[in-house]
Scaffold this active site. Sequence first.
Site, mmCIF file in Angstrom:
data_model
loop_
_atom_site.group_PDB
_atom_site.id
_atom_site.type_symbol
_atom_site.label_atom_id
_atom_site.label_comp_id
_atom_site.label_asym_id
_atom_site.label_seq_id
_atom_site.Cartn_x
_atom_site.Cartn_y
_atom_site.Cartn_z
ATOM 1 N N GLU A 140 13.511 76.753 23.793
ATOM 2 C CA GLU A 140 13.452 75.294 23.912
ATOM 3 C C GLU A 140 13.948 74.595 22.649
ATOM 4 O O GLU A 140 13.280 73.709 22.109
ATOM 5 C CB GLU A 140 12.027 74.851 24.261
ATOM 6 C CG GLU A 140 11.539 75.456 25.567
ATOM 7 C CD GLU A 140 10.157 74.994 25.996
ATOM 8 O OE1 GLU A 140 9.372 74.566 25.146
ATOM 9 O OE2 GLU A 140 9.884 75.069 27.214
ATOM 10 N N ASP A 149 4.695 79.385 33.210
ATOM 11 C CA ASP A 149 4.156 78.515 32.169
ATOM 12 C C ASP A 149 2.792 77.925 32.517
ATOM 13 O O ASP A 149 2.717 76.786 32.963
ATOM 14 C CB ASP A 149 5.144 77.363 31.902
ATOM 15 C CG ASP A 149 4.885 76.713 30.563
ATOM 16 O OD1 ASP A 149 4.098 77.272 29.785
ATOM 17 O OD2 ASP A 149 5.467 75.645 30.287
ATOM 18 N N GLU A 192 -2.365 71.211 30.278
ATOM 19 C CA GLU A 192 -1.033 70.626 30.460
ATOM 20 C C GLU A 192 -0.661 70.478 31.938
ATOM 21 O O GLU A 192 -0.142 69.445 32.343
ATOM 22 C CB GLU A 192 0.008 71.501 29.747
ATOM 23 C CG GLU A 192 1.431 71.050 29.988
ATOM 24 C CD GLU A 192 2.471 71.905 29.265
ATOM 25 O OE1 GLU A 192 2.089 72.786 28.470
ATOM 26 O OE2 GLU A 192 3.676 71.687 29.512
HETATM 27 C C1 LIG Z 1 5.040 73.761 22.526
HETATM 28 O O1 LIG Z 1 5.984 73.646 23.533
HETATM 29 C C2 LIG Z 1 5.555 73.874 24.834
HETATM 30 C C3 LIG Z 1 5.924 72.730 25.765
HETATM 31 O O2 LIG Z 1 5.342 71.536 25.345
HETATM 32 C C4 LIG Z 1 5.410 73.070 27.123
HETATM 33 O O3 LIG Z 1 5.737 72.090 28.048
HETATM 34 C C5 LIG Z 1 6.002 74.367 27.557
HETATM 35 O O4 LIG Z 1 5.421 74.674 28.698
HETATM 36 O O5 LIG Z 1 5.685 75.378 26.650
HETATM 37 C C6 LIG Z 1 6.154 75.163 25.374
HETATM 38 C C7 LIG Z 1 5.753 76.370 24.553
HETATM 39 O O6 LIG Z 1 4.800 77.016 24.917
HETATM 40 O O7 LIG Z 1 6.400 76.648 23.551
#
Ligand SMILES: CO[C@H]1[C@H](O)[C@@H](O)[C@H](O)O[C@@H]1C(=O)O
Length: 692
Positions: free
Chosen positions: A283, A357, A385
């Site tokens: 990311e 996730d 989340e």
């Molecule tokens: C910290 O970043 C997060 C991000 O906000 C989240 O939406 C995603 O699912 O996972 C990422 C991760 O775990 O690195």
Amino acid sequence: YDLWLQYNKITDAQLQKNYLNKIQGIKILGNSPTLNVSAEEMQTAWKSFFGKELPEKNSGENILVLGKMDQLPQQLQKNLKSDFENINSEGYIIKEVKFEGNNTILITGKSHIGVLYGSFRLLREMQLHNKLSNLDIYDSSKIQKRVLNHWDNLDRTVERGYAGFSIWDWHLLPDLIKPEYTNYARANASIGINGTVLTNVNANSLVLTEEYIKKVKALAEVFRPYGIQVYLTARFSSPIENGGLETADPLNEEVRQWWKDKADQIYAEIPDFGGFLVKANSEGQPGPNNYGRSHVDGANMLAEAVAPHGGIIMWRAFVYSEHDPEDRAKQAYSEFVPFDGEFADNVLLQVKNGAIDFQPREPFHPLFGAMPNTPLMMEFQITQEYLGFATHLVFLPKLFEETLEEDTYVNGENSTVAKVIDGTLSNKKLTGMAGVANIGNERNWTGHPFGQANWYGFGRLAWDPYMDSGDIAEEWLKMTFTNNEEFVEPMKEMMLESRETVVKYMTPLGLHHIMRTGHHYGPGPWVSNLSRPEWNPVYYHKADSAGVGFDRTSSGSNALEQYADPIAEKYSSPETTPEKYLLWFHHLPWDYEMKNGKTLWYNMASKYQEGVEEVEDMTETWNNMEQYVDEERFEKVSMLLQIQLKEAKWWRDACLLYFQQFSNMEMPEFIPEPAHTLEYYKNLKTPYAPGI
Ligand SMILES: CO[C@H]1[C@H](O)[C@@H](O)[C@H](O)O[C@@H]1C(=O)O
């Protein structure tokens, strides 16, 4: 705001008598900051339980003695030899013994931290109203690194944090030391958490500068007596950003030296610094791949820098990779399995519980069991989340337990995920469990008062991954509210069911990642316009007129091949796949006949409806609890449950209206007329529930 350390007044006369007879004074053997905080905790509890102090006594009958093994008289050490053999360096023993000829309750361990954990254990026994008779308790943690991950930024915003701003006042540190820091440490120590990563995995290299290291040091000093080590996230490009180097290539000598010097500088200030947590090449975060190097090159470089100081590296497996673009669920496995056995001894690979996730429900991550020569650390998400933020009441230990109990079958039956994590499956020396914290500067720490239970439960499972989630709920309820069975029993049941309830009204039958994107709050199965295909809900549910679900069998992405044969075989057919994972692994026609003889469409609708009805039941259960709970907490939870109910309906209506376009089937008669049209839900501007 005392979390589970309420130490409610002991009002039962018999019980009070039992406690006060058994413990009439306290004696501390030796001296250390950790012993001091153990003794202080006893005093805090005593004042609250009984309205008085626990007198210090040098000798006499029925005193509580706190001291570590080597402070005990020789003879007692000998008598307890086999007890000490039962515990590890952080373990404790609570036992009735003769001490200097008197009947005594002894709390001991091989370290002062063991004594502190034992002290919290004794106080828990008392909070649970267990009698103190024939005490003979010993316990040790089954996992070594029990760590909270704060996704806290230096400007005090918290990524995916729903309980206010970060509790770390970076701008006022090291000058201002808030009492919250001590309370945070107490709460963590009481459940055995022994590490905290202070900063976000989407890291800022500023935290590695001299100025910030001083701030970190100040926190480390508050936490040290409580046995909590501090860790930081390391932004991989820090040598460029902080060090003025031109590269962060992990094989470059100058870069390697920069990290060694950085580690030396940190350890000079914080001798018990834990190490680094790293999110690399994921990311948008920089990493070794930027230089054509591998995750092993990156992790081992950092490992070498902290190894002389006893530090560790927690290297995250949450990556996207160019392998397997058709199924994100396969990517981490493809990326990391080839490196099994190549990581340095002080590296833990930190793996999320599932391959996508932190969904309301995911099958366990196929990496568990697939890297027998690499210690894998579990990463759970305590902050909600994808589970309704701090608005929905969801008891997560139930989710954690489900993952830990899953059988990977890698070494035959009973090769559970818990055994991968605690190292017993392949005899690992380094073990760990991480939880992404739900803590902020809200007065009640976690936003939703029941969010505290998720922090509590994470700690308990990190200590013992075989613990029963029902026991955890019961402990937490009694310690946080009251021991009254008329409260505890119904509330325990409600908490234990709350996780399945959220699955039903959000993502039943194996659906996943259909939240609105970006913030991940509320339903958004229609979203399809994000730049990365794998961020779009349509990528995951694949609804069309032919059916719904992600085909991960050999006719689809074949993600199943990443699991051991018994699972791959069992899940290869929809008939033998557990219904909870059905649409995770299969794309099935809307009229597919399920075990109850009804169609898939019908079953989907009835799950959504059940979810809503179960939230209705939750509100009713809670309403009956008014007499057992203080007004403030009662009102807050009541209001939040009303919002949760509204939102469960929103989820049901929006998802069913959306999927109905493809199923082309009648809404079953038990589904009430939706309050709004699909277009209305799609165009909602606010992420929160519409008026329903
Ligand atoms: C910290 O970043 C997060 C991000 O906000 C989240 O939406 C995603 O699912 O996972 C990422 C991760 O775990 O690195």
